[in-house]
Design a protein around this motif. Structure first.
Motif, PDB file in Angstrom:
ATOM      1  N   ASN A 220     -30.045  11.334  24.372  1.00 12.31           N
ATOM      2  CA  ASN A 220     -30.173  12.019  23.067  1.00 12.31           C
ATOM      3  C   ASN A 220     -30.970  13.518  23.473  1.00 12.31           C
ATOM      4  N   GLY A 221     -31.349  14.051  22.528  1.00  9.31           N
ATOM      5  CA  GLY A 221     -31.571  15.583  22.791  1.00  9.31           C
ATOM      6  C   GLY A 221     -32.554  15.906  23.895  1.00  9.31           C
ATOM      7  N   GLU A 222     -33.465  14.777  23.835  1.00  8.57           N
ATOM      8  CA  GLU A 222     -34.786  15.157  24.798  1.00  8.57           C
ATOM      9  C   GLU A 222     -34.428  15.068  26.340  1.00  8.57           C
ATOM     10  N   ARG A 223     -33.413  14.234  26.441  1.00  2.00           N
ATOM     11  CA  ARG A 223     -32.956  13.773  27.982  1.00  2.00           C
ATOM     12  C   ARG A 223     -34.228  13.476  28.823  1.00  2.00           C
ATOM     13  N   MET A 224     -34.904  12.561  28.297  1.00  3.64           N
ATOM     14  CA  MET A 224     -36.018  12.219  29.288  1.00  3.64           C
ATOM     15  C   MET A 224     -35.652  11.273  30.404  1.00  3.64           C
ATOM     16  N   PRO A 225     -36.203  11.407  31.716  1.00  8.34           N
ATOM     17  CA  PRO A 225     -35.862  10.613  32.541  1.00  8.34           C
ATOM     18  C   PRO A 225     -36.500   9.317  32.794  1.00  8.34           C
TER      19      PRO A 225
ATOM     20  N   LEU B 144     -22.837   7.605  43.875  1.00  9.28           N
ATOM     21  CA  LEU B 144     -24.076   6.911  42.940  1.00  9.28           C
ATOM     22  C   LEU B 144     -23.434   5.494  43.146  1.00  9.28           C
ATOM     23  N   ARG B 145     -24.508   4.403  43.304  1.00  9.52           N
ATOM     24  CA  ARG B 145     -24.098   2.998  42.793  1.00  9.52           C
ATOM     25  C   ARG B 145     -25.248   2.475  42.150  1.00  9.52           C
ATOM     26  N   LEU B 146     -24.888   1.648  40.909  1.00  5.70           N
ATOM     27  CA  LEU B 146     -25.847   0.790  40.216  1.00  5.70           C
ATOM     28  C   LEU B 146     -26.222  -0.259  40.965  1.00  5.70           C
ATOM     29  N   LEU B 147     -27.486  -0.774  40.856  1.00  6.11           N
ATOM     30  CA  LEU B 147     -27.919  -2.061  41.469  1.00  6.11           C
ATOM     31  C   LEU B 147     -29.123  -2.937  40.905  1.00  6.11           C
ATOM     32  N   LEU B 148     -29.128  -3.888  41.162  1.00  7.80           N
ATOM     33  CA  LEU B 148     -30.316  -4.853  40.530  1.00  7.80           C
ATOM     34  C   LEU B 148     -31.696  -4.288  41.107  1.00  7.80           C
ATOM     35  N   ILE B 149     -32.590  -4.580  40.540  1.00  7.48           N
ATOM     36  CA  ILE B 149     -33.790  -4.490  40.941  1.00  7.48           C
ATOM     37  C   ILE B 149     -34.541  -5.734  41.345  1.00  7.48           C
TER      38      ILE B 149
ATOM     39  N   TYR C 257     -33.034   8.926  48.370  1.00  6.04           N
ATOM     40  CA  TYR C 257     -32.039   7.969  48.250  1.00  6.04           C
ATOM     41  C   TYR C 257     -32.002   7.420  46.906  1.00  6.04           C
ATOM     42  N   ILE C 258     -33.031   7.565  46.012  1.00  6.79           N
ATOM     43  CA  ILE C 258     -33.056   7.088  44.768  1.00  6.79           C
ATOM     44  C   ILE C 258     -32.884   8.037  43.706  1.00  6.79           C
ATOM     45  N   HIS C 259     -31.812   7.941  42.849  1.00  6.19           N
ATOM     46  CA  HIS C 259     -31.693   8.852  41.696  1.00  6.19           C
ATOM     47  C   HIS C 259     -32.149   8.264  40.320  1.00  6.19           C
ATOM     48  N   PHE C 260     -31.920   8.676  39.243  1.00  6.32           N
ATOM     49  CA  PHE C 260     -32.701   8.370  38.016  1.00  6.32           C
ATOM     50  C   PHE C 260     -31.772   8.477  36.956  1.00  6.32           C
ATOM     51  N   PHE C 261     -32.086   7.958  35.712  1.00  8.25           N
ATOM     52  CA  PHE C 261     -31.280   8.216  34.493  1.00  8.25           C
ATOM     53  C   PHE C 261     -31.924   8.956  33.521  1.00  8.25           C
ATOM     54  N   ALA C 262     -31.121   9.515  32.574  1.00 16.31           N
ATOM     55  CA  ALA C 262     -31.730  10.176  31.303  1.00 16.31           C
ATOM     56  C   ALA C 262     -31.265   9.650  29.958  1.00 16.31           C
ATOM     57  N   SER C 263     -32.163   9.923  29.076  1.00 15.62           N
ATOM     58  CA  SER C 263     -31.914   9.291  27.762  1.00 15.62           C
ATOM     59  C   SER C 263     -30.682  10.275  27.114  1.00 15.62           C
TER      60      SER C 263
ATOM     61  N   ILE D 240     -26.541   7.879  33.650  1.00 19.35           N
ATOM     62  CA  ILE D 240     -27.039   8.517  35.032  1.00 19.35           C
ATOM     63  C   ILE D 240     -27.110   9.736  34.713  1.00 19.35           C
ATOM     64  N   ALA D 241     -28.209  10.337  35.339  1.00 22.56           N
ATOM     65  CA  ALA D 241     -28.687  11.684  35.346  1.00 22.56           C
ATOM     66  C   ALA D 241     -28.016  12.713  35.862  1.00 22.56           C
ATOM     67  N   ARG D 242     -27.465  13.806  35.222  1.00 24.07           N
ATOM     68  CA  ARG D 242     -26.636  14.784  36.073  1.00 24.07           C
ATOM     69  C   ARG D 242     -27.558  15.940  36.848  1.00 24.07           C
ATOM     70  N   LYS D 243     -26.757  16.753  37.393  1.00 22.78           N
ATOM     71  CA  LYS D 243     -27.387  17.728  38.548  1.00 22.78           C
ATOM     72  C   LYS D 243     -28.397  18.794  37.681  1.00 22.78           C
ATOM     73  N   LYS D 244     -28.099  19.056  36.476  1.00 21.58           N
ATOM     74  CA  LYS D 244     -28.969  19.823  35.842  1.00 21.58           C
ATOM     75  C   LYS D 244     -30.346  18.978  35.114  1.00 21.58           C
ATOM     76  N   ASP D 245     -30.216  17.651  34.912  1.00 16.25           N
ATOM     77  CA  ASP D 245     -31.128  17.067  34.148  1.00 16.25           C
ATOM     78  C   ASP D 245     -32.452  17.115  35.430  1.00 16.25           C
ATOM     79  N   THR D 246     -33.699  16.967  34.992  1.00 15.62           N
ATOM     80  CA  THR D 246     -34.749  17.014  35.908  1.00 15.62           C
ATOM     81  C   THR D 246     -35.499  16.089  35.552  1.00 15.62           C
TER      82      THR D 246
END
Length: 146
Positions: A52-57, A130-135, A44-50, A28-34
């Motif tokens: 690794n060093g890139e932190r890609m969304p 935050l909550r994880l859910l199925l798509i 209402y939707i959040h995102f994930f970040a990798s 789960i992406a942190r506040k500083k992740d963009t």
């Protein structure tokens, strides 16, 4: 500490707002992740970040079995390293968040696509978590990718 055999793995598909490299582990992406100007999401939707060093969304990800089981502490260390944070700052409370995440992921069968959203409660006091859910709505497109 409990070892977990599944993790959320990235698949690259810019049409689905998934920009992390295929096979990257996601958290789960942190506040500083963009989102790096790549896409916009409803509030209402959040995102994930990798992690690794890139932190890609990535907006979506999929549950996959991993070769080497991982503990919450190991995941926390990987995430902290990818954020250039000192591992000495890890607390038991923080590791519990990673444990919660891994438990939620490991409940689902392999190849399950997932997303993360904000859950808001107004009463008795205003809370946001935050909550994880199925798509379900983009399931057909995701299944073709997998």
């Amino acid at each position: 500490m409990k070892k977990h055999k599944k993790m959320l793995i990235a698949f690259k598909d810019p049409e689905l707002n998934c920009f992390a490299n295929k096979g990257d582990w996601l958290y789960i992406a942190r506040k500083k992740d963009t989102k790096k100007g790549l896409f916009r999401l409803p509030r209402y939707i959040h995102f994930f970040a990798s992690i690794n060093g890139e932190r890609m969304p990535s907006e979506f990800r999929v549950v996959k079995n991993i070769d080497t089981p991982i503990t919450a502490m190991e995941l926390a260390e990987l995430d902290y390293k990818s954020r250039n944070k000192d591992i000495q700052l890890l607390t038991d409370e923080t590791v519990k968040e990673y444990e919660w995440f891994l438990e939620k992921v490991n409940v689902h069968p392999e190849h399950t696509p997932m997303a993360v959203t904000w859950f808001e409660k107004i009463l008795p006091k205003k809370e946001r978590s935050l909550r994880l859910l199925l798509i379900k709505n983009k399931m057909k497109r995701l299944i073709k990718i997998l």
